[in-house]
Enzyme design. Structure first.
Site, PDB file in Angstrom:
ATOM      1  N   ASN A 144       0.812  -1.216   0.000  1.00  0.00           N
ATOM      2  CA  ASN A 144       0.000   0.000   0.000  1.00  0.00           C
ATOM      3  C   ASN A 144       0.845   1.266   0.000  1.00  0.00           C
ATOM      4  O   ASN A 144       1.984   1.245   0.472  1.00  0.00           O
ATOM      5  CB  ASN A 144      -0.911   0.001   1.231  1.00  0.00           C
ATOM      6  CG  ASN A 144      -2.110  -0.905   1.052  1.00  0.00           C
ATOM      7  OD1 ASN A 144      -2.735  -0.915   0.004  1.00  0.00           O
ATOM      8  ND2 ASN A 144      -2.436  -1.668   2.088  1.00  0.00           N
ATOM      9  N   CYS A 164      -5.402  -6.075  -4.434  1.00  0.00           N
ATOM     10  CA  CYS A 164      -6.002  -5.752  -3.139  1.00  0.00           C
ATOM     11  C   CYS A 164      -6.988  -6.854  -2.793  1.00  0.00           C
ATOM     12  O   CYS A 164      -7.533  -7.507  -3.689  1.00  0.00           O
ATOM     13  CB  CYS A 164      -6.708  -4.393  -3.209  1.00  0.00           C
ATOM     14  SG  CYS A 164      -7.462  -3.846  -1.650  1.00  0.00           S
ATOM     15  N   HIS A 194      -8.966   1.205  -2.707  1.00  0.00           N
ATOM     16  CA  HIS A 194      -9.524   1.697  -1.452  1.00  0.00           C
ATOM     17  C   HIS A 194     -10.516   2.839  -1.662  1.00  0.00           C
ATOM     18  O   HIS A 194     -10.760   3.649  -0.773  1.00  0.00           O
ATOM     19  CB  HIS A 194      -8.419   2.106  -0.466  1.00  0.00           C
ATOM     20  CG  HIS A 194      -7.656   0.946   0.057  1.00  0.00           C
ATOM     21  ND1 HIS A 194      -6.642   1.049   0.975  1.00  0.00           N
ATOM     22  CD2 HIS A 194      -7.745  -0.392  -0.220  1.00  0.00           C
ATOM     23  CE1 HIS A 194      -6.144  -0.141   1.254  1.00  0.00           C
ATOM     24  NE2 HIS A 194      -6.798  -1.027   0.531  1.00  0.00           N
ATOM     25  N   TYR A 244     -13.638   1.411   3.130  1.00  0.00           N
ATOM     26  CA  TYR A 244     -12.802   2.609   3.171  1.00  0.00           C
ATOM     27  C   TYR A 244     -13.609   3.880   2.880  1.00  0.00           C
ATOM     28  O   TYR A 244     -13.159   4.977   3.203  1.00  0.00           O
ATOM     29  CB  TYR A 244     -11.650   2.491   2.169  1.00  0.00           C
ATOM     30  CG  TYR A 244     -10.560   1.566   2.626  1.00  0.00           C
ATOM     31  CD1 TYR A 244      -9.521   2.019   3.433  1.00  0.00           C
ATOM     32  CD2 TYR A 244     -10.580   0.221   2.270  1.00  0.00           C
ATOM     33  CE1 TYR A 244      -8.518   1.160   3.869  1.00  0.00           C
ATOM     34  CE2 TYR A 244      -9.588  -0.647   2.703  1.00  0.00           C
ATOM     35  CZ  TYR A 244      -8.561  -0.168   3.505  1.00  0.00           C
ATOM     36  OH  TYR A 244      -7.582  -1.026   3.940  1.00  0.00           O
TER      37      TYR A 244
END
Length: 421
Positions: A144, A164, A194, A244
Site C-alpha cells: 500500500n 487488493c 480503497h 474505506y
C-alpha cells in the site's frame, strides 16, 4: 516455477503459503523464496512456511534470504508486500493527522501520503533490480497504497499489476449471504484502490443476472453493519461501497472514534508479537486462527489466481486488479490506475467495460485521482511544495490551514525516509 516474496518476513506470509499449498494445481510453485532484511523474522516465518508445505504434501522448496538480488534472480513472478518503516511508521501515520482534525489511516489521507512518500522510491529500486535479473518477470504489488505504487511501477515501464483483497473479501461475504459458491459471483467492482463501489453482483459471470438489488433488500442490515454505515445510506446509494468509504461518508465521526481508542497500528503490533511467538513453535504446521484478525483475508487466493493467469496457468479469467485505465472510465486519464474487473493473461490485465458510474462516485474518483497524481509527483521528486499541493487536493483534507499543518508534521515524522527533507 520460481516465485519470490519481497517482505517475506511479514506475518502475512503464512496466509500466502497456505494458499500456495492448497492451490498447487492452479499455481505449481517449485521454488518459493522469502526475502526480507529482518533475518530473525525470516527464520520464524520460513520455518513455518516449510512446515505448512510439508503438512499438505507440497513438494516445493522454501528458501529465505536477506539478499534481494539473489532472491529475484530467475524469478518468474515477484510479490511485493513490504512496509517501509515498519509498524512504528504506521503508528505515526495513524496519529499525527488526528492532531489536525483529519483521519489518521495508513493508506488514505495524510497518513496514506506519508506511506507513499516512503514507499515509492524503495519499490522502484526493487523493481529495477527485478528487471535486471529477469526482464520477463511479473511484479505483483500488494504494498500500500496500491494504486499509487502500481502507477509508479507502470509509469517506469515495469510489468506490474496491483492487487487488493477488498473485492475478494466482499465476493466471499456476498456468496455466503446468498448461499452460492464464490466462483459463481462476478462483481461489477469499480473505482480506485480503497475507493471502490460494487455496482452489480452477477450470478455466473459478467453477463449474468444482477442480484445486487435482492441482496440489499434481504441482507442490507448485515452489509451495513459490516461497513459501519447506515442502512439508509446503502438504500440511497443502491450500491455497496468498500469499507474505506466510511472515511469519506462519516469523516468527523471516524476522527472522533480514532481519538478515543488505541491505534490500529498498536493493535497489529501486539498481534504480530503473538503471531511470531506462535510461528516459533516447531509443532505449528498450519496458519493460526489469529492470523485472520491481522488483515489480508483471502489475499493468498487472489494472489494465486493472479500469478497463475499472468504466467499462463489456470488462474480465473476475470479478476479485480489495479491497472491502467486506458479509457475504461472516460472521465479519468488513460494512465490513471483504476481497480476494476479485468481479463488477465500472460500479456497483462485488460479492464472490462463498465457502465458509466453515477456522478456521485465519479466525482470522488476524479478528485482522488488528481490527488494520486500529485502524490506520485511528490514521491518521485520530493519538496515541501509538492507535499502541500497533494494534501490540499485530497478530499479528506482540502483546507489550507490543515494542509500546512499536515505538511510540517508529515515531513518531521518521516525525515529519515525522505532523502530530500
Amino acid at each position: 516455477m520460481k516465485l519470490t516474496v519481497v517482505g517475506g518476513g511479514s506475518t502475512y506470509t503464512p496466509e500466502l503459503v497456505d494458499g500456495f499449498a492448497r492451490l498447487r494445481d492452479t499455481l505449481p510453485v517449485e521454488d518459493l523464496v522469502l526475502m526480507d532484511p529482518a533475518q530473525d523474522r525470516l527464520d520464524l516465518v520460513g520455518g513455518l512456511a516449510r512446515r505448512i508445505l510439508a503438512r499438505q504434501g507440497h513438494p516445493g522448496r522454501v528458501t529465505t534470504t536477506t539478499d534481494l538480488d539473489a532472491a529475484v534472480d530467475g524469478a518468474d513472478a515477484v510479490l511485493l508486500q513490504l512496509r517501509v518503516g515498519g509498524q512504528a511508521a504506521r503508528e505515526q501515520d495513524e496519529t499525527w493527522p488526528l492532531e489536525c482534525g483529519c483521519v489518521g489511516q495508513e493508506t488514505t489521507g495524510a497518513g496514506g501520503l506519508a506511506k507513499a512518500l516512503r514507499t515509492v522510491p524503495v519499490v522502484l529500486g526493487i523493481a529495477d533490480r527485478v528487471r535486471r535479473a529477469n526482464p520477463d518477470a511479473w511484479i505483483i504489488d500488494f504494498t500500500n497504497p496500491v494504486g499509487i505504487v502500481t502507477r509508479a511501477l507502470l509509469r517506469a515501464g515495469h510489468k506490474a499489476v496491483g492487487l487488493c483483497n477488498v473485492a475478494i473479501g466482499l465476493q466471499r461475504k456476498f456468496a455466503a449471504l446468498l448461499g452460492v459458491a464464490p466462483a459463481d459471483l462476478h462483481l461489477d467492482h469499480v473505482g480506485l484502490n480503497h475507493l471502490t463501489w460494487e455496482t452489480g453482483v452477477r450470478l455466473g459471470g459478467p453477463e449474468g443476472e444482477d442480484v445486487l438489488p435482492a441482496l440489499l433488500a434481504s441482507h442490507g442490515d448485515t452489509i451495513a453493519a459490516d461497513l459501519r454505515l447506515p442502512r439508509a445510506l446503502l438504500d440511497t446509494l443502491g450500491v455497496v461501497p468498500s469499507y474505506y468509504l466510511r472515511y469519506y461518508y462519516a469523516h468527523d465521526a471516524v476522527v472522533g472514534e480514532l481519538r478515543t481508542k488505541p491505534s490500529r497500528a498498536a493493535e497489529v503490533a501486539a498481534m504480530e508479537r503473538r503471531l511470531l511467538a506462535m510461528y516459533a513453535d516447531p509443532a505449528l504446521d498450519e496458519k493460526p486462527d489469529l492470523l485472520a484478525r491481522r488483515g489480508g483475508a483471502y489475499y493468498s487466493e487472489a494472489a494465486v489466481d493472479l500469478a497463475a493467469a499472468l504466467l499462463g496457468g489456470e488462474g480465473a479469467p476475470y479478476q479485480v486488479v489495479n491497472t491502467y485505465n486506458r479509457g475504461t472510465l472516460p472521465f479519468l486519464p488513460d494512465d490513471a490506475v483504476i481497480e476494476v474487473q479485468a481479463a488477465v493473461g500472460p500479456k497483462g490485465a485488460s479492464p472490462l467495460a463498465v457502465s458509466p458510474p453515477d456522478p456521485l462516485y465519479a466525482g470522488l474518483m476524479a478528485g482522488v485521482t488528481a490527488y494520486e497524481d500529485l502524490a506520485l509527483e511528490a514521491a518521485l521528486h520530493g519538496g515541501r511544495d509538492r507535499v502541500f499541493r497533494a494534501l490540499l487536493s485530497h478530499p479528506l483534507v482540502g483546507q489550507y490551514a490543515q494542509a500546512e499543518q499536515l505538511t510540517d508534521r508529515l515531513i518531521a515524522h518521516n525525515r529519515e525516509h525522505l532523502t530530500w527533507a
